[in-house]
Design a protein around this motif. Structure first.
Motif, PDB file in Angstrom:
ATOM      1  N   ASP A   1     -13.735  49.179 -54.619  1.00 40.86           N
ATOM      2  CA  ASP A   1     -12.532  50.017 -54.678  1.00 40.86           C
ATOM      3  C   ASP A   1     -11.861  50.070 -53.312  1.00 40.86           C
ATOM      4  N   LEU A   2     -12.660  50.288 -52.277  1.00 39.71           N
ATOM      5  CA  LEU A   2     -12.110  50.417 -50.928  1.00 39.71           C
ATOM      6  C   LEU A   2     -11.499  49.088 -50.470  1.00 39.71           C
ATOM      7  N   LEU A   3     -12.200  47.980 -50.726  1.00 40.22           N
ATOM      8  CA  LEU A   3     -11.670  46.680 -50.319  1.00 40.22           C
ATOM      9  C   LEU A   3     -10.395  46.338 -51.069  1.00 40.22           C
ATOM     10  N   ARG A   4     -10.301  46.756 -52.313  1.00 39.21           N
ATOM     11  CA  ARG A   4      -9.073  46.505 -53.080  1.00 39.21           C
ATOM     12  C   ARG A   4      -7.884  47.214 -52.426  1.00 39.21           C
ATOM     13  N   ARG A   5      -8.091  48.435 -51.998  1.00 38.73           N
ATOM     14  CA  ARG A   5      -7.030  49.179 -51.327  1.00 38.73           C
ATOM     15  C   ARG A   5      -6.673  48.526 -49.993  1.00 38.73           C
ATOM     16  N   ALA A   6      -7.684  48.089 -49.240  1.00 46.47           N
ATOM     17  CA  ALA A   6      -7.435  47.470 -47.936  1.00 46.47           C
ATOM     18  C   ALA A   6      -6.719  46.137 -48.092  1.00 46.47           C
ATOM     19  N   ASN A   7      -7.031  45.405 -49.151  1.00 46.99           N
ATOM     20  CA  ASN A   7      -6.356  44.136 -49.398  1.00 46.99           C
ATOM     21  C   ASN A   7      -4.891  44.359 -49.760  1.00 46.99           C
TER      22      ASN A   7
END
Length: 351
Positions: free
Chosen positions: A184-190
């Motif tokens: 979830d966090l990496l999706r937001r950062a991407n």
């Protein structure tokens, strides 16, 4: 007649007494209710939290309080207060902070409004994907789902199949709540990276020697690794832009280090500069095939809007400040390199 009058007076007195007793009882109940609503819950220790999970009933939430050693009082009082606050049917799933000053009113308001505990994770400028994944694996209570997932599977899970993960996550501090996953966090950062990159590319300087936004990201990652001095980013971007435009090799050490991978031991030797890899900008023309690190917003801006000038070289000052000397000609640069070596030896040679 007198007896009947006495009975009436007696009934009247009984009514008055009953009304007084009812009033007193109402006052007592009101005082008890308001005392319950605004009195700190007993048994809370600093740092405790309350978790409300999907499907929890009101009774189950009170049970969780009692299981934590907290005196939750009577269910009826909670239900009355919840109805008054409009929280009886609006308690939201999540983790809620408790402290010794927490009252039933405050707790119900938190649960009604979804004021859940928030945690933070920072992606640091200049991290590579290995460093990012290692830090994520230690972030608690972030749910770990990546496990043995390789980089290709990771990017596919983010709906970016075939994209190299390096540099694809924007350095920033991200808030998350219990129950969120590392993915979830990496999706937001991407998504944040793609938005920042697209915005910078749309407002780029004219006549850049870059084919697309992805090349700008590659250049931004090199700028990010070359300096930690914010005021120098655009200058370094200018140097690399002019070298690319002139057909000169970038000759930047961070790309060599990235290409060395796990064999890098903290030192770059002449043999390393001559060892050809796809990332060795001493042996290959142009940009490396992918970014070499996570580039922040300012580095991306420096790549898309580099500073004007005529410098083609730069080298560290050598005084430990992280600053650089910029040179127009190779002779000036060689002199700056000699000065760097002298200062370096003065700083680290035995006294």
């Amino acid at each position: 007649m007198a007896a009947e009058g006495g009975r009436r007076r007696g009934l009247g007195l009984l009514f008055v007494v009953s009304a007084l007793l009812a009033g007193a009882a109402a006052v007592w109940l009101y005082d008890r209710y308001t005392g319950f609503a605004d009195a700190p819950l007993q048994g809370i220790e600093q740092g405790q939290t309350l978790r409300v999970e999907r499907g929890d009933s009101f009774v189950r939430v009170l049970g969780r309080l009692r299981e934590a050693g907290i005196d939750a009082g009577h269910e009826l009082e909670w239900r009355l207060l919840a109805r008054q606050l409009g929280a009886d049917a609006r308690i939201q799933v999540g983790e809620y902070a408790l402290d010794p000053a927490t009252t039933p009113r405050r707790l119900l308001e938190q649960m009604r409004d979804g004021q859940v505990v928030s945690y933070r994770f920072t992606i640091v400028e200049g991290w590579n994907i290995r460093e990012l994944r290692a830090a994520l694996a230690k972030a608690m209570p972030l749910e770990q789902t990546l496990g043995a997932m390789d980089d290709a599977a990771l990017m596919a899970a983010l709906d970016r199949p075939g994209v190299h993960p390096e540099g694809r996550f924007l350095p920033e501090t991200y808030a998350y709540t219990r129950g969120d996953t590392d993915l979830d966090l990496l999706r937001r950062a991407n998504r944040a990276l793609e938005q920042a990159l697209q915005g910078a590319w749309e407002s780029r300087a004219h006549d850049l020697p870059l084919e697309d936004a992805d090349q700008a990201l590659v250049l931004a990652s090199i700028i990010e690794k070359e300096t930690g001095i914010a005021s120098e980013r655009a200058q370094i971007g200018g140097v690399f832009t002019r070298r690319l435009r002139a057909g000169m090799r970038l000759q930047t050490d961070p790309t060599v280090i990235y290409g060395m991978g796990s064999t890098y031991d903290g030192n770059i030797r002449r043999a390393d500069l001559l060892a050809d890899t796809p990332y060795n900008t001493y042996t290959r023309d142009g940009l490396p095939p992918t970014p070499i690190a996570m580039a922040g917003v300012e580095a991306i801006r420096a790549a898309t809007n580099p500073a004007d000038g005529d410098a083609l070289y730069f080298v560290a000052v050598g005084d430990g400040s992280g600053r650089h000397v910029f040179s127009r000609t190779l002779d000036e640069h060689n002199a700056a390199v000699r000065e760097y070596v002298r200062r370096y030896r003065e700083r680290f040679s035995p006294q």
